[in-house]
Scaffold this motif. Structure first.
Motif, PDB file in Angstrom:
ATOM      1  N   ARG A  28       0.866  -1.184   0.000  1.00  0.00           N
ATOM      2  CA  ARG A  28       0.000   0.000   0.000  1.00  0.00           C
ATOM      3  C   ARG A  28       0.901   1.232   0.000  1.00  0.00           C
ATOM      4  NH1 ARG A  28      -5.042  -1.985   2.002  1.00  0.00           N
ATOM      5  NH2 ARG A  28      -4.783  -3.853   3.275  1.00  0.00           N
ATOM      6  N   ILE A  29       0.314   2.378  -0.278  1.00  0.00           N
ATOM      7  CA  ILE A  29       1.099   3.621  -0.247  1.00  0.00           C
ATOM      8  C   ILE A  29       0.699   4.406   0.997  1.00  0.00           C
ATOM      9  CG2 ILE A  29       1.792   5.680  -1.551  1.00  0.00           C
ATOM     10  CD1 ILE A  29       2.161   2.885  -2.993  1.00  0.00           C
ATOM     11  N   GLN A  30       1.676   4.586   1.881  1.00  0.00           N
ATOM     12  CA  GLN A  30       1.396   5.377   3.088  1.00  0.00           C
ATOM     13  C   GLN A  30       1.629   6.838   2.751  1.00  0.00           C
ATOM     14  OE1 GLN A  30       2.523   3.564   6.788  1.00  0.00           O
ATOM     15  NE2 GLN A  30       3.070   5.565   7.664  1.00  0.00           N
ATOM     16  N   PHE A  31       0.626   7.668   2.999  1.00  0.00           N
ATOM     17  CA  PHE A  31       0.749   9.063   2.558  1.00  0.00           C
ATOM     18  C   PHE A  31       0.597  10.077   3.684  1.00  0.00           C
ATOM     19  CE2 PHE A  31      -3.640   7.826   2.165  1.00  0.00           C
ATOM     20  CZ  PHE A  31      -4.348   8.913   2.686  1.00  0.00           C
ATOM     21  N   MET A  32       0.173   9.604   4.872  1.00  0.00           N
ATOM     22  CA  MET A  32      -0.074  10.584   5.921  1.00  0.00           C
ATOM     23  C   MET A  32      -0.135   9.891   7.274  1.00  0.00           C
ATOM     24  SD  MET A  32      -3.311  13.181   5.943  1.00  0.00           S
ATOM     25  CE  MET A  32      -4.503  11.908   6.103  1.00  0.00           C
ATOM     26  N   SER A  33       0.262  10.650   8.334  1.00  0.00           N
ATOM     27  CA  SER A  33       0.021  10.143   9.685  1.00  0.00           C
ATOM     28  C   SER A  33      -0.604  11.263  10.511  1.00  0.00           C
ATOM     29  CB  SER A  33       1.299   9.619  10.316  1.00  0.00           C
ATOM     30  OG  SER A  33       2.248  10.661  10.388  1.00  0.00           O
ATOM     31  N   VAL A  89      -8.548   3.379   0.769  1.00  0.00           N
ATOM     32  CA  VAL A  89      -7.896   4.000   1.927  1.00  0.00           C
ATOM     33  C   VAL A  89      -8.002   3.081   3.145  1.00  0.00           C
ATOM     34  CG1 VAL A  89      -7.936   5.959   3.543  1.00  0.00           C
ATOM     35  CG2 VAL A  89      -8.264   6.347   1.086  1.00  0.00           C
ATOM     36  N   PHE A  90      -6.857   2.849   3.786  1.00  0.00           N
ATOM     37  CA  PHE A  90      -6.799   2.049   5.017  1.00  0.00           C
ATOM     38  C   PHE A  90      -6.113   2.871   6.090  1.00  0.00           C
ATOM     39  CE2 PHE A  90      -7.947  -2.412   4.881  1.00  0.00           C
ATOM     40  CZ  PHE A  90      -8.268  -2.557   3.544  1.00  0.00           C
ATOM     41  N   SER A  91      -6.523   2.670   7.340  1.00  0.00           N
ATOM     42  CA  SER A  91      -5.796   3.320   8.424  1.00  0.00           C
ATOM     43  C   SER A  91      -5.398   2.252   9.424  1.00  0.00           C
ATOM     44  CB  SER A  91      -6.676   4.382   9.085  1.00  0.00           C
ATOM     45  OG  SER A  91      -7.843   3.777   9.592  1.00  0.00           O
ATOM     46  N   TYR A  92      -4.252   2.420  10.060  1.00  0.00           N
ATOM     47  CA  TYR A  92      -3.849   1.503  11.119  1.00  0.00           C
ATOM     48  C   TYR A  92      -3.104   2.284  12.186  1.00  0.00           C
ATOM     49  CZ  TYR A  92       0.895   1.419   9.095  1.00  0.00           C
ATOM     50  OH  TYR A  92       2.132   1.763   8.631  1.00  0.00           O
ATOM     51  N   GLN A  93      -3.143   1.758  13.400  1.00  0.00           N
ATOM     52  CA  GLN A  93      -2.513   2.456  14.514  1.00  0.00           C
ATOM     53  C   GLN A  93      -1.120   1.907  14.745  1.00  0.00           C
ATOM     54  OE1 GLN A  93      -5.394   2.336  17.738  1.00  0.00           O
ATOM     55  NE2 GLN A  93      -4.793   4.421  18.260  1.00  0.00           N
ATOM     56  N   ASP A  94      -0.158   2.820  14.899  1.00  0.00           N
ATOM     57  CA  ASP A  94       1.218   2.408  15.156  1.00  0.00           C
ATOM     58  C   ASP A  94       1.771   3.330  16.233  1.00  0.00           C
ATOM     59  OD1 ASP A  94       4.298   2.440  13.203  1.00  0.00           O
ATOM     60  OD2 ASP A  94       3.711   1.221  14.943  1.00  0.00           O
ATOM     61  N   GLY A 135       0.450   4.613  18.804  1.00  0.00           N
ATOM     62  CA  GLY A 135      -0.478   5.691  19.149  1.00  0.00           C
ATOM     63  C   GLY A 135      -0.729   6.684  18.029  1.00  0.00           C
ATOM     64  N   THR A 136      -0.098   6.492  16.885  1.00  0.00           N
ATOM     65  CA  THR A 136      -0.322   7.395  15.750  1.00  0.00           C
ATOM     66  C   THR A 136      -1.145   6.684  14.681  1.00  0.00           C
ATOM     67  OG1 THR A 136       1.898   8.229  16.175  1.00  0.00           O
ATOM     68  CG2 THR A 136       0.850   8.953  14.136  1.00  0.00           C
ATOM     69  N   TRP A 137      -2.063   7.434  14.055  1.00  0.00           N
ATOM     70  CA  TRP A 137      -2.860   6.853  12.961  1.00  0.00           C
ATOM     71  C   TRP A 137      -2.118   7.055  11.649  1.00  0.00           C
ATOM     72  CZ3 TRP A 137      -7.073   3.816  13.411  1.00  0.00           C
ATOM     73  CH2 TRP A 137      -7.678   3.768  14.693  1.00  0.00           C
ATOM     74  N   LYS A 138      -1.881   5.932  10.964  1.00  0.00           N
ATOM     75  CA  LYS A 138      -1.206   5.987   9.660  1.00  0.00           C
ATOM     76  C   LYS A 138      -2.237   5.720   8.578  1.00  0.00           C
ATOM     77  CE  LYS A 138       2.789   6.121  11.887  1.00  0.00           C
ATOM     78  NZ  LYS A 138       4.009   5.336  11.968  1.00  0.00           N
ATOM     79  N   TYR A 139      -2.122   6.498   7.477  1.00  0.00           N
ATOM     80  CA  TYR A 139      -3.109   6.351   6.394  1.00  0.00           C
ATOM     81  C   TYR A 139      -2.429   5.864   5.111  1.00  0.00           C
ATOM     82  CZ  TYR A 139      -6.773   8.148   9.260  1.00  0.00           C
ATOM     83  OH  TYR A 139      -7.707   8.263  10.248  1.00  0.00           O
ATOM     84  N   THR A 140      -3.051   4.840   4.497  1.00  0.00           N
ATOM     85  CA  THR A 140      -2.503   4.319   3.238  1.00  0.00           C
ATOM     86  C   THR A 140      -3.585   4.350   2.166  1.00  0.00           C
ATOM     87  OG1 THR A 140      -3.166   2.012   3.481  1.00  0.00           O
ATOM     88  CG2 THR A 140      -1.117   2.666   4.605  1.00  0.00           C
TER      89      THR A 140
END
Ligand SMILES: [Zn+2]
Length: 423
Positions: free
Chosen positions: A342-347, A365-370, A372-377
């Motif tokens: 996936r392409i991660q474009f924002m946190s 669009v997918f989001s996952y927590q890393d 405590g930060t939300w990463k968006y792909t």
């Protein structure tokens, strides 16, 4: 005139010896196996056991008619008779008396079993005799219960009382002369069921059935399956199942006839006996069943992929409609491996609203927590090469966008992804 007078005594002698010869042949013929009576259990306002879809009286008639057809078409030297061909109520004693009047060689009564325990199942065949187990007695009692609703039962059944041991003993004596042949025929039926019907073989038993009581010939009662068992009900209620059961009984009749008449005639196979269109329909039904279970299994594995994705705190962004979500899962399936790019474009320190402008125009669009930060792909690809292509497009808006890899929904390094894909 003179000539006619001289030949007259000779003609008389010839005719007399011809009659004698015919009667001898007829007598011999009466000893060969050539008459069968088929009795479809119950009928009319006596339905017998009742399943969730079918009634015993209808199933037994359907099997009886198929068996009648099989004998008629394939065993030309044997005449086949029936006690009923419609939904008709016939007193039990009349059924065997029909066979007696016809001087039949075999009497067969067809029935379905039932039990309160829905798991109980299997086929069994009975000859007359004292029931050796409580269950045998119970089956006979259930089938005999019909006489309670018949008129003149006391006269017709000589005061027979199903709860009296004396009655039971007296009754069992009637069929004694035919017992061995009855047991032999019953064993042949069970052996055919065992090979061809997908039910348990409950074997051959003895119990006193009113319907067999006064049959002056080998006589059996066959229980073709449990109408109270959903799987067996489906089978004995189906055209295909009924043809298999009728073919089993037909084969047993052929084998029995070969034995008693000392013949060696070939016995047709079940495959040959079942009509082609019935077999074709069954083939299609089985194929559909197979496809459906395959589909269900696929659904199951898709569900587990979905579960794994969520359990690894990679949550699907709710801005995507269901269609998109399904597409993504299917994409993962299509790759044949659980590694995706996936392409991660924002946190972001907090979750972004699905309708946020920053997410518009992006695919998958997918989001996952890393930590405590939300990463968006965005995007989902089976290969790194495809992901790099899409990265170029994302970079137009998010210059820092980069390719990330996931294995079974869990974030992994690109090196690890490549290593897993090489496997
Ligand atoms: Zn019955």
């Amino acid at each position: 005139m003179y000539k006619e007078k001289r030949f007259f005594p000779l003609i008389v002698v010839f005719i007399c010896s011809l009659i004698g010869y015919i009667s001898v042949v007829a007598q011999e013929n009466s000893n060969i196996f050539d008459k069968v009576v088929i009795d479809a259990g119950h009928g009319g306002n006596k339905p017998g056991a009742i399943g969730s879809k079918y009634k015993e009286k209808d199933v037994t008639l359907a099997v009886a008619i198929k068996l009648w057809k099989l004998i008629n078409e394939n065993l030309k030297s044997v005449k086949v008779y029936y006690t009923r061909v419609i939904d008709q109520d016939i007193d039990l004693y009349k059924r065997s008396s029909i066979a007696n009047k016809l001087n039949a060689d075999l009497f067969l009564s067809i029935h379905c079993n039932s039990a309160t325990n829905k798991a109980a199942g299997g086929t069994e065949t009975y000859a007359m005799g004292l029931g050796k187990t409580d269950r045998n007695l119970e089956v006979a009692k259930k089938e005999n219960a019909e006489i309670l609703t018949e008129n003149n039962a006391i006269q017709n059944y000589e005061g027979f009382d199903m709860n009296s041991p004396e009655s039971d003993i007296l009754m069992s004596l009637y069929q004694n002369a035919y017992l061995n042949n009855s047991l032999d025929f019953a064993a042949k039926i069970q052996s055919q069921y065992q090979k061809n019907v997908p039910f348990k073989n409950r074997g051959v038993h003895q119990a006193n059935f009113v319907v067999l009581w006064k049959a002056a010939m080998p006589a059996v009662l066959t229980e073709i399956g449990f109408i109270s068992n959903p799987k067996e009900e489906e089978y004995i209620g189906s055209e295909y199942g009924q043809w298999v059961i009728a073919s089993c009984i037909f084969r047993a009749i052929c084998e029995y006839r070969n034995k008693v008449d000392n013949l060696q005639e070939p016995v047709m196979s079940i495959e040959q006996l079942i009509p082609a269109d019935v077999k074709e329909k069954e083939r299609i039904r089985k194929e559909n069943e197979r496809l459906q279970s395959e589909l269900a299994a696929k659904q199951l594995s898709e569900d587990s992929v979905q579960k794994e994705v969520t359990s690894n705190t990679v949550t699907q962004n709710s801005m995507q409609n269901n269609m998109r979500a399904n597409d993504s899962v299917q994409n993962i399936q299509k790759t044949g491996s659980e590694v995706v790019y996936r392409i991660q474009f924002m946190s972001s320190p907090s979750k972004i609203a699905p309708n946020d402008n920053r997410l518009s125009g992006l695919e998958d669009v997918f989001s996952y927590q890393d930590n405590g930060t939300w990463k968006y792909t965005a995007g989902i690809f089976a290969t790194q090469k495809e992901a790099l292509e899409y990265q170029k497009k994302i970079k137009e808006k998010y210059a820092d966008a980069f390719v990330v890899a996931f294995h079974n929904g869990k974030r992994i390094t690109i090196v690890e992804a490549q290593r897993l894909q090489r496997k």
